[in-house]
Design a protein around this motif. Structure first.
Motif, short mmCIF file in Angstrom:
data_model
loop_
_atom_site.label_atom_id
_atom_site.label_comp_id
_atom_site.label_asym_id
_atom_site.label_seq_id
_atom_site.Cartn_x
_atom_site.Cartn_y
_atom_site.Cartn_z
N MET A 1 0.82 -1.19 0.00
CA MET A 1 0.00 0.00 0.00
C MET A 1 0.86 1.25 0.00
O MET A 1 0.38 2.32 -0.34
N ALA A 2 2.13 1.11 0.38
CA ALA A 2 3.03 2.25 0.39
C ALA A 2 3.13 2.91 -0.99
O ALA A 2 3.12 4.14 -1.08
N PRO A 3 3.20 2.12 -2.10
CA PRO A 3 3.26 2.76 -3.42
C PRO A 3 2.02 3.60 -3.74
O PRO A 3 2.06 4.45 -4.62
N LEU A 4 0.94 3.36 -3.03
CA LEU A 4 -0.28 4.12 -3.29
C LEU A 4 -0.28 5.47 -2.56
O LEU A 4 -1.21 6.25 -2.70
N VAL A 6 -0.23 5.93 0.80
CA VAL A 6 -0.91 5.91 2.10
C VAL A 6 0.16 6.15 3.16
O VAL A 6 1.22 5.52 3.15
N SER A 7 -0.11 7.07 4.10
CA SER A 7 0.88 7.36 5.13
C SER A 7 1.09 6.13 6.02
O SER A 7 0.16 5.37 6.28
N MET A 8 2.32 5.95 6.45
CA MET A 8 2.66 4.78 7.27
C MET A 8 1.88 4.79 8.58
O MET A 8 1.43 3.75 9.05
N LYS A 9 1.67 5.96 9.16
CA LYS A 9 0.92 6.04 10.42
C LYS A 9 -0.51 5.57 10.21
O LYS A 9 -1.05 4.79 10.99
N ARG A 10 -1.14 6.01 9.13
CA ARG A 10 -2.52 5.60 8.84
C ARG A 10 -2.59 4.10 8.53
O ARG A 10 -3.50 3.41 8.97
N LEU A 14 -4.85 1.28 10.51
CA LEU A 14 -5.78 0.37 9.84
C LEU A 14 -5.41 -1.09 10.12
O LEU A 14 -6.28 -1.91 10.40
N SER A 15 -4.13 -1.39 10.04
CA SER A 15 -3.67 -2.75 10.31
C SER A 15 -4.02 -3.16 11.73
O SER A 15 -4.48 -4.28 11.98
#
Length: 103
Positions: A1-4, A6-10, A14-15
């Motif tokens: 999802m990082a390539p999309l 999405v901030s790592m904190k968010r 979610l995880s």
């Protein structure tokens, strides 16, 4: 999802919600399902794992073990994912069950 983007904190939030939901068990399952469904709508299909993928992979492993077992002679329900399956040649029945006991 990082390539999309999405901030790592968010992503961590979610995880965490997917893995350790709050509330009662039924609420947790419903909540998790809702989050996954929202993610399916938001994300491209190629980044999502298809539903029931793990079940398919596990069944495929068992099927492959059966295919390579030369002397398979046990019920499929006796198969396990905990160890590789193989039937030994010396365990193959060598007597017709109707011949036992003189019947």
């Amino acid at each position: 999802m990082a390539p999309l983007g999405v901030s790592m904190k968010r992503l961590e939030q979610l995880s965490f919600k997917l893995i350790i939901p709050t509330g009662e068990d039924t609420d947790a399952v419903n909540s998790r399902s809702k989050v996954v469904e929202k993610l399916r709508k938001l994300l491209p299909p190629e980044v999502m794992i298809p539903e029931r993928r793990l079940e398919y992979l596990l069944e495929d492993i068992l099927d492959r073990q059966l295919m390579i077992c030369k002397f398979h002679n046990v019920p499929d329900s006796d198969l396990s994912l905990c160890c590789d399956h193989h039937c030994r040649r010396d365990k193959i029945p060598s007597v017709n069950p109707t011949d036992i006991g003189g019947t």
